[in-house]
Design an enzyme around this catalytic site. Sequence first.
Site, mmCIF file in Angstrom:
data_model
loop_
_atom_site.group_PDB
_atom_site.id
_atom_site.type_symbol
_atom_site.label_atom_id
_atom_site.label_comp_id
_atom_site.label_asym_id
_atom_site.label_seq_id
_atom_site.Cartn_x
_atom_site.Cartn_y
_atom_site.Cartn_z
ATOM 1 N N LYS A 1 36.880 22.793 20.495
ATOM 2 C CA LYS A 1 36.926 23.013 19.042
ATOM 3 C C LYS A 1 35.617 22.591 18.391
ATOM 4 O O LYS A 1 35.071 23.288 17.539
ATOM 5 C CB LYS A 1 38.100 22.227 18.451
ATOM 6 C CG LYS A 1 39.459 22.710 18.966
ATOM 7 C CD LYS A 1 40.581 21.732 18.600
ATOM 8 C CE LYS A 1 41.917 22.178 19.201
ATOM 9 N NZ LYS A 1 42.967 21.131 19.085
ATOM 10 N N ILE B 1 44.813 23.841 9.489
ATOM 11 C CA ILE B 1 43.768 23.520 8.504
ATOM 12 C C ILE B 1 42.787 24.678 8.423
ATOM 13 O O ILE B 1 42.225 25.072 9.443
ATOM 14 C CB ILE B 1 43.002 22.245 8.896
ATOM 15 C CG1 ILE B 1 43.959 21.064 9.093
ATOM 16 C CG2 ILE B 1 41.947 21.916 7.862
ATOM 17 C CD1 ILE B 1 43.253 19.793 9.575
ATOM 18 N N GLU C 1 40.513 31.249 13.278
ATOM 19 C CA GLU C 1 40.878 30.066 12.477
ATOM 20 C C GLU C 1 41.868 29.174 13.210
ATOM 21 O O GLU C 1 41.795 27.939 13.141
ATOM 22 C CB GLU C 1 41.467 30.522 11.137
ATOM 23 C CG GLU C 1 41.789 29.415 10.163
ATOM 24 C CD GLU C 1 40.550 28.678 9.658
ATOM 25 O OE1 GLU C 1 40.266 27.606 10.228
ATOM 26 O OE2 GLU C 1 39.889 29.171 8.725
#
Lengths: 431, 431
Positions: free
Chosen positions: A207, A138, A131
């Site tokens: 990402k 976020i 994460e």
Amino acid sequence: MVAPLRLGLAGLGTVGIGVVKIVQTHADLLAMRTGRPVVITAVSARDRTKNRDADLSGYAWETDPVALAQRDDVDVFIEVMGGHDGPAKAATEAAIAAGKDVVSANKALLAHHGQALAEAAEAAGRLIRFEAAVAGGIPVIKALTEGLSANRIKRVMGVMNGSCNYILTRMQSEGLPYAVVFEEARQLGYLEADPNLDVGGIDAGHKLSLLAAIAFGTKVNFDAVELEGIGAVSIDDIRHADQMGYRIKLLGVAQMSGRGLEQRMTPCLVPKKSPLGQLQGGTNMVVLEGDSVGQIVLRGPGAGEGPTASAVMADVMDIARGLRLPTFGQPAATLADAVPARSATPAPYYMRMTLLDKPGALAKIATCLGEAGISIDQMRQINQPGAEDDNAVVLFVTHKAAPADVAHAMGRFGATGVLIGDPVAIRIEEV
Amino acid sequence: MVAPLRLGLAGLGTVGIGVVKIVQTHADLLAMRTGRPVVITAVSARDRTKNRDADLSGYAWETDPVALAQRDDVDVFIEVMGGHDGPAKAATEAAIAAGKDVVSANKALLAHHGQALAEAAEAAGRLIRFEAAVAGGIPVIKALTEGLSANRIKRVMGVMNGSCNYILTRMQSEGLPYAVVFEEARQLGYLEADPNLDVGGIDAGHKLSLLAAIAFGTKVNFDAVELEGIGAVSIDDIRHADQMGYRIKLLGVAQMSGRGLEQRMTPCLVPKKSPLGQLQGGTNMVVLEGDSVGQIVLRGPGAGEGPTASAVMADVMDIARGLRLPTFGQPAATLADAVPARSATPAPYYMRMTLLDKPGALAKIATCLGEAGISIDQMRQINQPGAEDDNAVVLFVTHKAAPADVAHAMGRFGATGVLIGDPVAIRIEEV
């Protein structure tokens, strides 16, 4: 009392120290919420003598992260060292081989080796969670993998590099050129040691490739990301875009079309009034679009000690609570090899060029556009007060055009002989 | 192949039909992501003969949702009927007693009976999940319970009733009074049969009370929510607020202070440029603030077939994947009885009043404010073109003031004899 979940923490930089602080200050909260104590048993970093903002005296020390990953008193190996090869990769592989679950903040490692690591983890019955690797604090991987798990994902977009958004925002608000703001950001410590990781779009591209794999059930394929950094974004284009109701953002977009998987991390225009257009400074934003849910927008801090540690610990908490999902949300063996499609989806484009003051100059440009099948939605001629010549800066906003057609038209402009300098074309992403 | 997860669906309105569509169209996707088939075996609704936009022929039919909840071929009972007592409550209790997990979209039921239901479910070793009950398609319960699980939550805020935000947005953009826009919204079908559930803030208050329980580890206490609807919001205040850089929103705020748990669902001013201030129309937004992560903002559709069904199915997917969390994120027995605190946290306030055209009128008002310990940050006198008298509308923005002090000052204004009509005070929430 159930047995504690024992963490081995590799990396004692900003994020690692943030993890230590959460574990130390919120022990009761973590135990209450997971039903078991969560403790750090051992840590690892290169330099043991460095002064760090946390009490590490209760933890065993390993100089070698591989040794840390293999310790019998570690259940979960946390990798917050960084680097897409070398010790981070070796230690992650060692942890899986030793039967540990892994929590990683390492987007580069996963973007380059995610598929192999996922396969190894699943073969060993272990987890890799990450994460913290995407959009800092976020909880976007959770939102995508779990919160939107009943949706076919249509598009994922995001501003996922705070340094780039800081630079573009400051260029816009202060009217400063890229080079000046870049230097400011560097001096403020906002950029990686190799700043191209930030301003070249590489970090954000890592990402995006991870989100794309989850969103579309495909093998992570960072090499297929169309990358363009912000170094060529000019203050002129930021100003013109502003006047036409747009902002320029380094925007990641992943979407699946009939032609394959598109992954782009490029400067784009977005409407000023959209959530993406309103995003200022170093904050991150991810937009998820699903066939049932429609559009979900997530906004928050994309970096920093607290936010990144919060994301690392959310993964730890999930493990403590017994949640066991495959690395990319579905078994690694079921992830597809997507055909990479480069910018297949049509979009309106912003174009800027300087025309010689010659009769018929504009007609020649319009002919190029027309022959490429591109129609013009808006055109503006910019008066440049004090300019020494009568050459005109002309802006176009096109109707939706295929990227290949735009490239074709751009390639033909030169032969018209009516342009000064290079023309600019920037995609307007419809958000 | 592992055994399918079998769903019993009570309620075939908009949301129920949305659930049917997802299960039918995305069977492969759901199985791929969870590792097991997810199927509907039986459904229930009041009227079997009604024409519905889905093929229900493959499902067993129960007229009584309690009977549905008790069927042997149901693993998960989905309650999308609504109503905080009666059949919804009976069927949910029956499902738990019969050893079923429950997925509910019923905010009213959970706001009123959440603690008892959570205790019953945990005693039976079953789950109650309710992502769809708060903010529609936004995975906010997941973000709070899991994504921010390592944070001490400081404040939760949100615009969680799309109908109210639609009305306020349209009042602002069109300059229309409340009564006109209310009637429009009613005719468009945007309001509940009892519109006070929407415009009175009750529906949004239910949602806030559920988020507060999760955020602060307290027993859900809807009765302690300070509720004020939007019926008294005037177009004048919307205009004045706009001129001073604010929007008026029906904003839910939950926060824990030394004085206890504050839960407010009231009209507030928020800065125009903030994400909350920029929220237009029927979209929802929830802001989560944690001690490590800082501020996370989630934005998305708060109602509708697809979004709500997406949230219902996310809970189903979690169950299929084996995630088993307590109803409010920690065991029901550990949830605290929070002392309710009414608006303990100071804030700036917007005030509007009409002063008689008398010498010293303003001084008397300023004296009341001063004696209540309230200092003035901004003052404006509004010229009313064409007004028949010389009475002045005066606006104040105060510095931070305790709500009790504001109430005290407001109570003393009347005795000054210089006001026409009632003064207005609206909290400015710092976002």
